[in-house]
Design a protein around this motif. Structure first.
Motif, short mmCIF file in Angstrom:
data_model
loop_
_atom_site.label_atom_id
_atom_site.label_comp_id
_atom_site.label_asym_id
_atom_site.label_seq_id
_atom_site.Cartn_x
_atom_site.Cartn_y
_atom_site.Cartn_z
N VAL A 163 0.83 -1.21 0.00
CA VAL A 163 0.00 0.00 0.00
C VAL A 163 0.87 1.26 0.00
O VAL A 163 0.51 2.28 -0.61
CB VAL A 163 -0.95 -0.02 1.21
CG1 VAL A 163 -1.68 1.31 1.35
CG2 VAL A 163 -1.96 -1.15 1.08
N GLY A 329 -3.10 -5.94 0.03
CA GLY A 329 -2.82 -4.56 -0.37
C GLY A 329 -3.61 -4.14 -1.59
O GLY A 329 -4.10 -3.00 -1.67
N VAL A 332 -7.09 -3.15 -0.68
CA VAL A 332 -7.16 -1.77 -0.17
C VAL A 332 -7.20 -0.78 -1.33
O VAL A 332 -7.99 0.18 -1.33
CB VAL A 332 -5.97 -1.48 0.76
CG1 VAL A 332 -5.94 0.00 1.16
CG2 VAL A 332 -6.03 -2.36 2.00
N GLU A 333 -6.35 -1.01 -2.35
CA GLU A 333 -6.35 -0.11 -3.50
C GLU A 333 -7.67 -0.17 -4.25
O GLU A 333 -8.19 0.87 -4.70
CB GLU A 333 -5.19 -0.49 -4.45
CG GLU A 333 -3.81 -0.35 -3.84
CD GLU A 333 -3.49 1.08 -3.48
OE1 GLU A 333 -4.01 2.01 -4.14
OE2 GLU A 333 -2.73 1.30 -2.51
N ARG A 336 -10.22 1.92 -2.45
CA ARG A 336 -10.03 3.36 -2.62
C ARG A 336 -10.70 3.88 -3.89
O ARG A 336 -11.24 4.99 -3.92
CB ARG A 336 -8.54 3.69 -2.66
CG ARG A 336 -7.82 3.60 -1.33
CD ARG A 336 -6.34 3.88 -1.52
NE ARG A 336 -5.61 3.90 -0.26
CZ ARG A 336 -4.30 4.04 -0.16
NH1 ARG A 336 -3.57 4.18 -1.26
NH2 ARG A 336 -3.71 4.04 1.02
#
Length: 383
Positions: A163, A329, A332-333, A336
């Motif tokens: 991240v 990770g 998470v992206e 977003r």
């Protein structure tokens, strides 16, 4: 360990492999991370063609090979289910939907200089992808013995580093080295085997089509790390060195690779059409995945060799743990960019709840997300 169904025989097995990976390929928006979730849901939890341990090993192995990881996964699982024919059919079926759509978009781009607003599809798909990848991370982490503190810490550290922008391949290599170092504290290192070499020379010739094939054969052989690496490779070859396309045209092609299902190498099919017409699209699509087919042809024996030695087993375990961290990770992206308003929050939550109750429903959920995106596009045009 997951109970594995026995491989089917003959035409039935080949048909199963082709149909399953055709559906997965048609709904694999979001790159290899999303595809991993779909494959895990359908092939491991649903059909039980391979068990969780094999899936984890496969995840680690394809993460460090060049080429599209999702295609390599489809080929390996296809071979496990239906032999050599399944190997070819799994890879081809997965590639086919996205390649056909990319060729159509390439034809529209060549004629009109633009592509349809395919990004509307992603409005409904991305929140579902977030839920699918998050659920896959949880299931894979549970299978990777996270109760050992060092293993759990390694996955978390890799996820945080990803991240923060650390290179994916660097993280996987570091995870493998750390796991190997931990193993070597308890056992002597065996004699180092000879290095595995893969000689590769791009074809040369006067024909533009042959030169085009050479560029994309090289890209397929050197593609480590996904779309960003592909952008750098193609920019150097097509924009800077040869001047065949402009920066804007390259970015348009990369965008097509992101909004079409399947591997990001759909970018190659799109560029093949714009530079060489239908034959160019066909040739480029074939040559860009040839290195992956060649490497995966040896992957079965290679995996058996890795498992037979303690130190290679330890390195693969580390890479697998790193892959799970990278997948976390990536989730998470995705969150977003994919969760942007209350409706997408609700979609992601509903998909997660559905997966908790019905872990095998990932394909249906992604299809529903795509349908919602199309409805939103229709509503936009009617307003």
């Amino acid at each position: 360990m997951t109970e594995v169904s026995r491989p089917a025989q003959g035409g039935r097995a080949r048909g199963e492999v082709f149909w399953v990976f055709l559906r997965i390929g048609a709904l694999s928006f979001g790159g290899p991370a999303a595809t991993m979730g779909l494959v895990h849901s359908k092939v491991v939890l649903g059909l039980k063609w391979i068990d969780k341990r094999d899936f984890l090993d496969l995840t680690g192995m394809v993460s460090v090979l060049p080429g599209p990881n999702a295609v390599e996964m489809a080929m390996h699982i296809g071979r496990r289910r239906a032999g050599r024919a399944g190997f070819v059919l799994g890879g081809v079926a997965f590639i086919l939907p996205g390649a056909l759509l990319a060729a159509i978009l390439g034809a529209l781009y060549a004629r009109y200089g633009t592509t349809p607003a395919a990004a509307w599809l992603l409005y409904g798909i991305k929140p579902v992808v977030v839920a699918v990848t998050a659920w896959t991370v949880v299931r894979l982490a549970q299978s990777a013995k996270p109760r050992r503190p060092a293993r759990a810490v390694l996955m978390v550290v890799v996820a945080v580093a990803y991240v923060l922008g650390v290179d994916e391949l660097l993280l996987l290599a570091a995870a493998g080295v750390l796991a190997l170092a931990a193993r070597l504290r308890h056992t002597a290192l065996p004699k180092k085997p000879g290095a595995l070499m893969l000689p590769l020379a791009a074809p040369t010739g006067q024909s533009d089509l042959v030169s085009l094939a050479g560029v994309f054969l090289k890209a397929g052989a050197l593609l480590f790390g996904g779309g960003a690496v592909l952008l750098a490779l193609l920019r150097g070859e097509l924009v800077v060195d040869r001047g065949w396309i402009t920066e804007t045209e390259l970015l348009d092609a990369i965008a097509v690779g992101q909004v079409t299902p399947g591997p990001v190498l759909n970018t190659a099919t799109f560029l093949g059409y714009t530079l060489g017409g239908p034959l160019g699209a066909l040739v480029v699509t074939v040559v860009v995945v040839l290195p992956s087919f060649a490497l995966m042809a040896a992957a079965g024996p290679l995996l058996r060799v890795i498992r037979s030695r303690d130190w290679t087993r330890a390195a693969l375990d580390g890479i697998t743990l790193g892959s799970i961290g990278v997948l976390a990770g990536v989730t998470v992206e995705f969150a977003r960019t994919g969760i942007t308003d209350l409706l997408t929050v609700g979609l992601a939550a509903a998909a997660a709840l559905t997966l908790w109750r019905r872990p095998q429903s990932a394909l249906v959920l992604v299809a529903a997300g795509a349908a919602l995106g199309l409805l939103r596009l229709l509503a936009h045009h009617l307003m």
